[in-house]
Write a protein that holds these residues in place. Structure first.
Motif, short mmCIF file in Angstrom:
data_model
loop_
_atom_site.label_atom_id
_atom_site.label_comp_id
_atom_site.label_asym_id
_atom_site.label_seq_id
_atom_site.Cartn_x
_atom_site.Cartn_y
_atom_site.Cartn_z
N LEU B 47 0.82 -1.21 0.00
CA LEU B 47 0.00 0.00 0.00
C LEU B 47 0.86 1.26 0.00
CD1 LEU B 47 -2.92 -0.95 2.44
CD2 LEU B 47 -2.85 -1.08 -0.06
N ASN B 48 2.02 1.23 0.68
CA ASN B 48 2.90 2.40 0.62
C ASN B 48 4.16 2.11 -0.20
OD1 ASN B 48 4.31 0.80 2.36
ND2 ASN B 48 4.39 2.27 4.04
N MET B 81 3.16 4.23 9.22
CA MET B 81 3.25 2.77 9.30
C MET B 81 3.90 2.36 10.62
SD MET B 81 4.52 0.08 6.48
CE MET B 81 3.85 -1.56 6.48
N VAL B 82 3.36 1.29 11.20
CA VAL B 82 3.87 0.75 12.46
C VAL B 82 4.23 -0.71 12.23
CG1 VAL B 82 3.28 0.21 14.85
CG2 VAL B 82 2.51 2.36 13.83
N ALA B 150 4.91 8.03 13.87
CA ALA B 150 4.15 8.06 12.63
C ALA B 150 3.09 9.16 12.67
CB ALA B 150 3.51 6.71 12.37
N LEU B 151 2.45 9.30 13.83
CA LEU B 151 1.37 10.29 13.95
C LEU B 151 1.88 11.72 13.79
CD1 LEU B 151 -0.76 8.96 16.94
CD2 LEU B 151 -1.35 8.96 14.51
N ALA B 152 3.13 11.94 14.13
CA ALA B 152 3.69 13.30 14.09
C ALA B 152 3.68 13.88 12.68
CB ALA B 152 5.11 13.30 14.65
N PHE B 160 -0.87 -0.72 10.21
CA PHE B 160 -0.27 -1.47 11.33
C PHE B 160 0.05 -2.87 10.88
CE2 PHE B 160 -2.83 1.81 13.32
CZ PHE B 160 -2.04 2.25 14.37
N ASP B 161 1.33 -3.26 10.98
CA ASP B 161 1.75 -4.59 10.57
C ASP B 161 2.01 -5.45 11.82
OD1 ASP B 161 2.60 -6.80 9.27
OD2 ASP B 161 4.37 -5.91 8.35
#
Lengths: 225, 241
Positions: B47-48, B81-82, B150-152, B160-161
């Motif tokens: 996806l990314n 992404m995590v 990631a949120l920053a 989320f993986d």
């Protein structure tokens, strides 16, 4: 023959200590030049090897393989005779020619050190940086390199220790290093073993103390992880 | 928001994704479940474009990401992404982990980035760790840091993986809670997970993947209570005991 051994060593030291000291200085200088410029060139080669542009990486790989696959003594001869021939206008000294040969040789090994150091950084680090939006260069500079340096520095310290010993080959061309000092003393005092022992002890003191420094530095890096 | 068109991915001879066409809308919370090796993570990573699809396309906000001349780095900023193994940056402090990309890519001042980072860290209870290095954090804290990092970047969607698979059991809850808070805040999420209870609770839609395809999908109720496909039934009977 062993009766005079200790007195002879004392005589050798008494008469030529300054020469040995100077020789040790030249050896260290030669090693430092070799590793410093070898690192600059080697890092550049490592980046070339990682290039996605095939001809560049092939060229760097060929260079590394060629240098690592031929004897250092051969390379010393090659540069010693080739450089003044090809670049007469530079008027390079013996010392310069030998330095260049040594640093070319070292750069191939440093290239592998840098490459291995970069590869040892977990690929998840690169992935995390790229998903944040960093480009390949930013990722290398900000994320991978700072971590790779911790792998690379101790290995470079060990390379320095190796180079100290390898510079002895440069004495073939009488460039004033420690081993050249040995040849001088042997010729003038007609003693073979005694000066060899003296020079050996000096080499050992240099490399042993340096590898201890490297080891403690490595421990410090580990704990700061 | 994200659309995949006949997405295929092979590693050598092994075809991991066998043509996936799927649409993810803004505000959706999608859980992807399925046996290991079914292609869940690969699909997420496509996806990314962390994995480049062998064929097919990924369309994000109307832009084909596989197109020539697309600045993927710019689009990735909008897709957080995590990872399963956190991948926090060990050479930076907790605070620097969160500010790095803001300063570098969003051209924020150090001060503004710090302020925002502290605000986010407070939300996940890591304020007092801001000046520490990640090696001093527990697994759960590392993962919360990774989420905040990631949120920053103010992403439009979070991927989320398997975010809790590498955690000690007692730390799973704290990470799931952070994700839950995100969902409640309206964040679009795509979550590859083995936490069935969690998937059921937070998802608006569940995808069951098997053998490189989406075998079945629907609301959590439909998938978990009355799965239609025999494969889904077999999988769920093994994991829901």
């Amino acid at each position: 023959m062993f009766d005079n051994f200790i007195p002879n060593i004392t005589r050798v030291l008494g008469k030529y200590w300054a020469l040995f000291l100077q020789g040790a200085g030249y050896t260290l200088l030669l090693s430092f030049i070799t590793v410093f410029f070898g690192t600059v060139l080697g890092s550049f080669l490592a980046l070339m090897r990682r290039s996605r542009f095939k001809p560049v990486s092939v060229l760097a790989t060929a260079y590394v393989e060629l240098i690592r696959g031929t004897p250092l003594l051969l390379q010393l001869y090659f540069f010693y005779f080739m450089l003044p021939e090809v670049l007469p206008m530079l008027n390079l000294s013996k010392f310069a020619c030998v330095s260049i040969a040594l640093l070319v040789n070292s750069s191939a090994y440093v290239c592998e050190i840098v490459r291995a150091g970069i590869q040892a950084v977990d690929s998840g680090q690169t992935e995390a940086a790229r998903t944040l939006g960093l480009n390949a260069r930013q990722t290398m500079l900000r994320i991978v390199m700072p971590q790779a340096v911790k792998n690379i520095l101790p290995a470079l310290g060990n390379e320095f220790v190796t180079v100290i010993k390898e510079t002895s080959l440069a004495s073939t061309f009488f460039v004033g290093d420690l081993m050249t000092g040995y040849s001088t003393v042997r010729g003038s005092m007609y003693l073979v073993l005694e000066p060899l022992i003296v020079v050996g002890v000096i080499y050992f003191l240099l490399t042993f103390s340096l590898s201890k420094v490297v080891a403690s530095f490595e421990r410090r890096l580990k704990t700061s992880d | 928001m994200i659309e995949t068109v006949n997405l295929r991915k092979s590693f050598g001879k092994l075809e991991v994704l066998k043509g996936i066409s799927e649409k993810i809308e803004q505000g959706e919370v999608i859980s992807i479940i399925g046996p290991s090796g079914s292609g869940k993570s690969t699909f997420l990573r496509c996806l990314n474009l962390l994995e480049r699809p062998t064929s097919g396309d990924v369309i994000f906000d109307g832009v084909s990401l596989t197109g020539k001349g697309v600045d993927i780095n710019r689009h990735r900023q909008k897709m957080g992404m995590v990872f399963q193994l956190f991948n926090v940056f060990p050479h930076l402090t907790v605070l620097e982990n969160v500010t790095l990309a803001q300063v570098l890519l969003k051209k924020k001042s150090k001060q503004a980035a710090n302020q925002y980072a502290l605000e986010l860290l407070a939300r996940v209870g890591l304020t007092d760790k801001a000046e520490e290095h990640p090696r001093r954090l527990s697994g759960g804290q590392k993962q919360r840091l990774a989420i905040v990092r990631a949120l920053a970047m103010d992403p439009e969607v979070m991927l989320f993986d398997e975010p809790t698979s590498a955690l000690d059991p007692e730390m799973v809850g704290e990470v799931l809670q952070v994700i839950k808070d995100l969902v409640l805040g309206g964040m679009t999420c795509v979550i590859v997970t083995h936490e069935m209870g969690f998937a059921r609770e937070v998802s608006s839609r569940v995808l069951f993947m098997d053998d490189g395809r989406i075998e079945e999908q629907g609301s959590p109720g439909m998938i978990f209570d009355s799965p239609q496909s025999p494969r889904t039934q077999a999988f769920l009977s093994k994991v829901l005991r």
